[in-house]
Scaffold this active site. Structure first.
Site, PDB file in Angstrom:
ATOM      1  N   CYS A  88     -10.103  12.170  13.320  1.00 53.50           N
ATOM      2  CA  CYS A  88      -9.760  11.534  14.580  1.00 53.50           C
ATOM      3  C   CYS A  88      -9.822  12.649  15.621  1.00 53.50           C
ATOM      4  CB  CYS A  88      -8.357  10.928  14.526  1.00 53.50           C
ATOM      5  SG  CYS A  88      -7.891  10.014  16.012  1.00 53.50           S
ATOM      6  N   SER A  89     -10.740  12.519  16.562  1.00 53.09           N
ATOM      7  CA  SER A  89     -11.064  13.630  17.459  1.00 53.09           C
ATOM      8  C   SER A  89      -9.899  14.062  18.341  1.00 53.09           C
ATOM      9  CB  SER A  89     -12.245  13.247  18.353  1.00 53.09           C
ATOM     10  OG  SER A  89     -13.410  13.049  17.602  1.00 53.09           O
ATOM     11  N   MET A  90     -10.007  15.259  18.842  1.00 57.93           N
ATOM     12  CA  MET A  90      -9.040  15.829  19.777  1.00 57.93           C
ATOM     13  C   MET A  90      -8.953  14.937  21.017  1.00 57.93           C
ATOM     14  SD  MET A  90      -9.345  19.737  21.092  1.00 57.93           S
ATOM     15  CE  MET A  90      -7.909  20.667  21.577  1.00 57.93           C
TER      16      MET A  90
END
Length: 370
Positions: A88-90
């Site tokens: 889950c991206s930054m």
């Protein structure tokens, strides 16, 4: 709602904050995950069942959360001992790409790389009256995202398939949101987007120690799209582009002193853009290895290693195969210098059905094609 994540999204406006509050990140993260909070290079396991306060704190911070290791063949607890294959991206990177996308209330959106489903849920809430389709190539990740989106009561259509092919059954789209790194724009993304729409993807070149940068393209029709480079980013590569056969130096290797310090050549992001454009098909890894800086460039028929040689008191190039790849890189770097070392924001990108080009200042000034 995490104050850190809300602060990241606040500059995007109240509509994105509403989407964020309706789709809190915590609702899309598994009980166990791997993360690098507080700049921790090693990383560590976060486990909601053991330490819920720590889990909530890390998930609510501006860091990527690793959700799969080695395509699911290894448990998440392996962490830094494995290969990160989904996350889950930054949140700050998510916000930067969403801003480039420039969505409207009734846009139809195609997302490539579902991951946890969080960004698809955000987009769906934001567009309200449009459709959102998200495509994921990994069956396990897809199934979990389906459950996450159902729990969030999202109207997103999750599709299991190859994102490089887009999803023609839902075309045309007003925007394509790509959450995996790619060395080029897929022709399918362009073809399935209405003229005047937007395709944003993380351009992750094969020659870079920097990661990559977002590219925001505007389709013109007939499979052509033109745009510019945006802010820097780093994403996991799309799976079909992960592995590349490397030429291994054999007994016929040659060597010579380097004309240009490899740290300088690999350390200028704008120069890297020019190098990728002029050296299609050449991959590179560069960084500190065993206490010293090493640059390794390769194709399937040539390779070059550049490292400091204490005995010679110089950077030495050891190369083999049908080309001196580092000599070509030195020449390309010198050409970039001769143009006045143009900065990254001056470069643009054109995608066509026959291939992509990188240009300087205007599409008429082509630097290279691939």
């Amino acid at each position: 709602m995490s104050d850190q994540i809300e602060a990241v999204f606040e500059p995007l406006g109240i509509r994105w904050l509403d989407a964020l509050r309706a789709n809190p990140r915590a609702g899309f993260i598994p009980e166990q995950a791997w993360a690098h909070p507080d700049g921790d290079d090693t990383g560590r396991l976060i486990d909601r069942s053991i330490d819920p306060a720590d889990w909530e704190k890390v998930v609510g911070s501006d860091v990527p959360i690793i959700t799969q290791i080695d395509d699911g063949r290894a448990p998440i607890s392996v962490g830094g001992g494995g290969f990160y294959t989904s996350s889950c991206s930054m949140p700050s990177i998510v916000a930067a790409e969403l801003e480039l996308l420039g969505l409207k209330r009734d846009d139809d959106v195609l997302e490539i790389g579902t991951g946890t489903g969080w960004t698809a849920g955000l987009i769906s809430h934001y567009v309200k009256h449009g459709r959102v389709v998200t495509v994921e190539v990994d069956q396990e990740i897809h199934s979990q995202a389906v459950r996450n989106l159902a729990r969030a009561r999202s109207s997103v259509l999750p599709v299991f398939g190859d994102g490089m092919l887009g999803y023609p059954d839902g075309a045309p789209y007003d925007a394509v949101h790509v959450t995996v790194g790619s060395t080029c724009a897929s022709p399918a993304w362009i073809a399935q987007t209405r003229p005047g729409g937007t395709v944003v993807f993380p351009w992750m070149p094969t020659w870079s120690s920097h990661g990559g940068a977002f590219v925001a393209l505007r389709p013109l029709g007939d499979g052509i799209a033109v745009g510019r480079f945006g802010p820097g980013c780093a994403f996991m590569m799309i799976r079909s582009q992960r592995d590349k056969e490397q030429f291994i130096l054999g007994d016929d290797r040659r060597e010579r002193p380097a004309r240009i310090d490899p740290q300088r050549l690999a350390g200028e992001w704008a120069a890297v853009i020019a190098l990728v454009a002029t050296l299609p098909g050449v991959s590179c890894s560069a960084g500190v290895n065993g206490g010293g800086f090493i640059l390794h460039a390769y194709t399937d028929a040539a390779a070059a290693h550049v490292a400091w040689d204490e005995d010679a008191g110089d950077w030495i190039v050891r190369y083999g195969g049908d080309r001196d790849l580092y000599a070509e890189a030195e020449e390309a770097f010198t050409r970039w210098l001769s143009l006045g070392s143009p900065s990254a924001h001056r470069y643009g990108y054109t995608s066509t059905p026959d291939g992509d080009t990188i240009w300087l200042d205007t599409p008429a000034h082509v630097v290279g094609s691939f």
